[in-house]
Design an enzyme around this catalytic site. Sequence first.
Site, PDB file in Angstrom:
ATOM      1  N   VAL A  68      -9.808  -3.823   6.750  1.00 60.54           N
ATOM      2  CA  VAL A  68      -8.364  -3.678   6.551  1.00 60.54           C
ATOM      3  C   VAL A  68      -7.912  -2.303   7.066  1.00 60.54           C
ATOM      4  O   VAL A  68      -6.820  -2.137   7.601  1.00 60.54           O
ATOM      5  CB  VAL A  68      -8.038  -3.791   5.036  1.00 60.54           C
ATOM      6  CG1 VAL A  68      -6.644  -3.321   4.728  1.00 60.54           C
ATOM      7  CG2 VAL A  68      -8.241  -5.218   4.573  1.00 60.54           C
ATOM      8  N   ARG A  74      24.297  -6.221  18.893  1.00 59.01           N
ATOM      9  CA  ARG A  74      24.329  -6.112  17.434  1.00 59.01           C
ATOM     10  C   ARG A  74      24.089  -4.662  17.056  1.00 59.01           C
ATOM     11  O   ARG A  74      23.257  -3.995  17.670  1.00 59.01           O
ATOM     12  CB  ARG A  74      23.232  -6.961  16.791  1.00 59.01           C
ATOM     13  CG  ARG A  74      23.410  -8.444  16.991  1.00 59.01           C
ATOM     14  CD  ARG A  74      24.506  -8.996  16.071  1.00 59.01           C
ATOM     15  NE  ARG A  74      24.607 -10.431  16.203  1.00 59.01           N
ATOM     16  CZ  ARG A  74      25.322 -11.069  17.117  1.00 59.01           C
ATOM     17  NH1 ARG A  74      26.003 -10.370  18.025  1.00 59.01           N
ATOM     18  NH2 ARG A  74      25.366 -12.384  17.156  1.00 59.01           N
ATOM     19  N   ARG A 114     -14.032  -1.530 -11.725  1.00 56.21           N
ATOM     20  CA  ARG A 114     -13.913  -2.460 -10.600  1.00 56.21           C
ATOM     21  C   ARG A 114     -14.204  -1.732  -9.290  1.00 56.21           C
ATOM     22  O   ARG A 114     -13.811  -0.573  -9.125  1.00 56.21           O
ATOM     23  CB  ARG A 114     -12.492  -3.033 -10.535  1.00 56.21           C
ATOM     24  CG  ARG A 114     -12.142  -3.895 -11.715  1.00 56.21           C
ATOM     25  CD  ARG A 114     -12.876  -5.219 -11.617  1.00 56.21           C
ATOM     26  NE  ARG A 114     -12.902  -5.900 -12.887  1.00 56.21           N
ATOM     27  CZ  ARG A 114     -12.036  -6.823 -13.250  1.00 56.21           C
ATOM     28  NH1 ARG A 114     -11.067  -7.162 -12.455  1.00 56.21           N
ATOM     29  NH2 ARG A 114     -12.148  -7.412 -14.419  1.00 56.21           N
ATOM     30  N   MET A 163     -14.004   3.904   4.813  1.00 58.94           N
ATOM     31  CA  MET A 163     -14.882   4.120   5.963  1.00 58.94           C
ATOM     32  C   MET A 163     -15.133   5.614   6.183  1.00 58.94           C
ATOM     33  O   MET A 163     -14.408   6.456   5.661  1.00 58.94           O
ATOM     34  CB  MET A 163     -14.274   3.493   7.207  1.00 58.94           C
ATOM     35  CG  MET A 163     -14.418   1.971   7.215  1.00 58.94           C
ATOM     36  SD  MET A 163     -13.865   1.262   8.770  1.00 58.94           S
ATOM     37  CE  MET A 163     -14.362  -0.438   8.580  1.00 58.94           C
ATOM     38  N   ASP A 202     -11.952   7.173  11.996  1.00 59.49           N
ATOM     39  CA  ASP A 202     -12.647   8.114  11.101  1.00 59.49           C
ATOM     40  C   ASP A 202     -12.227   9.574  11.268  1.00 59.49           C
ATOM     41  O   ASP A 202     -12.600  10.414  10.465  1.00 59.49           O
ATOM     42  CB  ASP A 202     -14.168   8.044  11.357  1.00 59.49           C
ATOM     43  CG  ASP A 202     -14.747   6.710  10.948  1.00 59.49           C
ATOM     44  OD1 ASP A 202     -14.033   5.953  10.279  1.00 59.49           O
ATOM     45  OD2 ASP A 202     -15.906   6.432  11.291  1.00 59.49           O
ATOM     46  N   GLY A 218      19.630  12.070  10.450  1.00 55.71           N
ATOM     47  CA  GLY A 218      19.152  13.305  11.064  1.00 55.71           C
ATOM     48  C   GLY A 218      20.244  14.365  11.123  1.00 55.71           C
ATOM     49  O   GLY A 218      20.022  15.451  11.626  1.00 55.71           O
ATOM     50  N   HIS A 233      20.396   4.554   4.092  1.00 57.61           N
ATOM     51  CA  HIS A 233      19.569   5.283   3.129  1.00 57.61           C
ATOM     52  C   HIS A 233      18.150   4.782   2.971  1.00 57.61           C
ATOM     53  O   HIS A 233      17.364   5.411   2.270  1.00 57.61           O
ATOM     54  CB  HIS A 233      20.290   5.345   1.778  1.00 57.61           C
ATOM     55  CG  HIS A 233      21.373   6.376   1.809  1.00 57.61           C
ATOM     56  ND1 HIS A 233      22.595   6.121   2.374  1.00 57.61           N
ATOM     57  CD2 HIS A 233      21.379   7.661   1.426  1.00 57.61           C
ATOM     58  CE1 HIS A 233      23.330   7.222   2.310  1.00 57.61           C
ATOM     59  NE2 HIS A 233      22.616   8.164   1.742  1.00 57.61           N
ATOM     60  N   GLY A 236     -14.584   5.882  20.689  1.00 57.55           N
ATOM     61  CA  GLY A 236     -15.167   6.765  19.682  1.00 57.55           C
ATOM     62  C   GLY A 236     -16.258   7.641  20.273  1.00 57.55           C
ATOM     63  O   GLY A 236     -16.401   7.725  21.501  1.00 57.55           O
TER      64      GLY A 236
END
Length: 751
Positions: free
Chosen positions: A293, A651, A286, A201, A159, A570, A657, A111
Amino acid sequence: MPIAQSLDGRLAILTSGGDSPGMNPALRSVVRSALDQGIDVVAVTEGFRGLVVGGEHFRTMDWDSVGGILHLGGTTIGSARSPEFRKREGRRSAVRNLIEHDIARLIVIGGDGSLTAADLLHREWSEHVDDLIGAGDLPPETAEKRSGIVLAGLAGSIDNDFHGTDMTIGADTALHRITQAIDALTSTAASHQRTFVVEVMGRNCGYLALMSALATGADAVFIPEKPPEDDDWARRLCDRLRAGRTAGRRDSIVVVAEGAHDRHGREISSSDVREVLERGMAEEVRLTILGHVQRGGAPSAFDRTMSTLLGHAAVEFVLTEDAGAEPQLIGVRNNRIQHQPLATCVRQTAAAAEAIADGRHEEALRIRGGSFSDNIDSLDTLLRSLPRPPRPDQRRLKIAVVHSGAPSPGMNTAVRAAVRLGLDAGHIMLGVRNGFAGFIEGRIDELGWMSVRGWSSTGGCELGINRRVPSGHDYYTIARTIEDRGIDAILIIGGWSAYRTAYRFLSKREAFPAFDIPVICLPATISNNLPGSELSIGADTALNSIVEAVDKIKQSAVAANRCFVVEVMGRYCGYLALLGGLSTGAERVYLNEEGVTLADLKDDLDHLVQGFRRGKRLGLIIRNEMANATYTTPFMAALFEEEGGDLFEVRQAILGHLQQGGNPTPFDRILATRLAKRCINHLVDEVENGRSSVTAIGLQGGTIQNLDLRDLPRIVDSEHQRPTDQWWLNLRPIARILAQSGPKPTMRSEM
Ligand code: ADP
């Protein structure tokens, strides 16, 4: 790349300060890009602390040490705050360690604090070398051999607060987390008619708060760059939310950035806002503080690809420059990688923070750039509880909005923005149901302010859509409808069929003068195959869906030796396949643009067999759905399975979709809003000035531009329904380098 010869020595990388999702993809890209050039790489663990302490913190990296980390949040080489590095002696010790470990080039990801520190280290370098020689800690010849260090910085911060790059590493992922959280809160808030205050933040930068409010359709936002205009903000906020309830809103969401304050610089905390609302609204309010997180979790597709490209560019810079080179910040500007002197970026970042602290908000907004202010303006309109009444002398235009093509996440967001911005400008907005089939049937309704409520965050296509391109008698019917309903302008939101329809309108003007009205297309298709825009709405969401699905598919193969052939959508455009491959670490991507030959398949098979023989446990191949009509996904899977024998199983996974569904990502929502705003302004301007162009809006080199659709045949490959020039094809060489199984034949492959 021509490596600067005057400087031998190794390359070091470190991550510092607050961690951010995307640091690992950057690390992987730096390590592999350097090894690919034959340069030894050292990772310094625990950031600047590791640099100061030395010893075990200097870890030599090989190709496999960065295997399987693309999808991990945080940083696998650790980060730490280092008070020692703030002191001169600490930095001197760092210089000694770098020299003792033969490091000539350094890449720092961090940062503003970390990049300021890196710049300082570079500036002080020769003084420290002199001191160390003087003290007998380094031999005298070091002065010449290590007269400097070549330094590149990458801005890693959720940020998005660093000057010199449009996006910092981690900001897009943080926006994903916040948007998901606010979407979830919105549904519970609506059930109980509640108000939620959400703190996000951003101490010096309102980016996350502003963009998440824009993306989720929040009712109010508080950001450091633009405090409330007067001291009566609390009453005005309550009045606004009450008016929203009267107009039919069932919930209210207010987003508050950590660094929000009033125009005197007094903090406006999220709990202040809650108190104000509880008193003023007389209902339960609230508070949710999202906290860390926002920093965690798997990086988004954008953070993976951007960090990968930045890491590669940083290696290119430090390898090709000599010791005297000025340190550079490697960032993204207008969808392209760009360098800027690190010192300038550090200064400008500090200037923005100072401007906010000193209450010079205009200055802070100027430093943030035009699109930041533009987004504030859009938000101011979109969050109104009702549109402003039209001016008495105003000509109220009738603007029709119609979809064409396949559903693409973000279409609803675009309609909501177009309708609200059009209504607020005094015009009448008409919604056409079910694409041009609905236009032909006359299924057209007036859309009110609240009729698009909640559409900013929903996937699918509320107005309805189909691929029908009008033909024959349809034009007569459409022309009649345009006349009968008095339609002044049309906004078509969709994919290839939207562009074809708009183009055909042009040729029908002679026969039907009703078509002599302005028409604009807004690019919305997951395929990203439209001319005039580097990105179309929905492509970012589809890419993230692919990345999430492939992450899970890879995890499903913990035990067995498996190779997956994953087919993505695509149509004839390989954008999703290539970017999906870059974001998930696929070792091979098949595109229609490159074609597939039997010789390719044989080479790839040999490569797979060798890899598994050397101990590889997982293989990943991504195939565009139209890569080759004969060598289909089942064919490839069967071929590899047969030839792989007992060595590995194959596999196939045809993602289908799920790529067209899901709620739009924040990027798609924000782009949809920006483009829709420009479309409405453009259409109004055309009508008011007696013009009737047929154009497509798009993002080109970071700016929004209009493409004249008369040029359509010249700039597209109609057979394959894609632009003749596709910018992202330039990313293929980097994808190839990183997907190799290693620079030396003895190495085991990743994944
Ligand atoms: P971020 O890089 O995320 O902004 P910090 O501001 O905490 O995080 O900086 C990370 C580290 O960078 C600090 O622990 C310190 O070692 C170093 N650092 C930051 N600012 C300076 C400075 N002005 N001078 C020297 N070192 C600094």
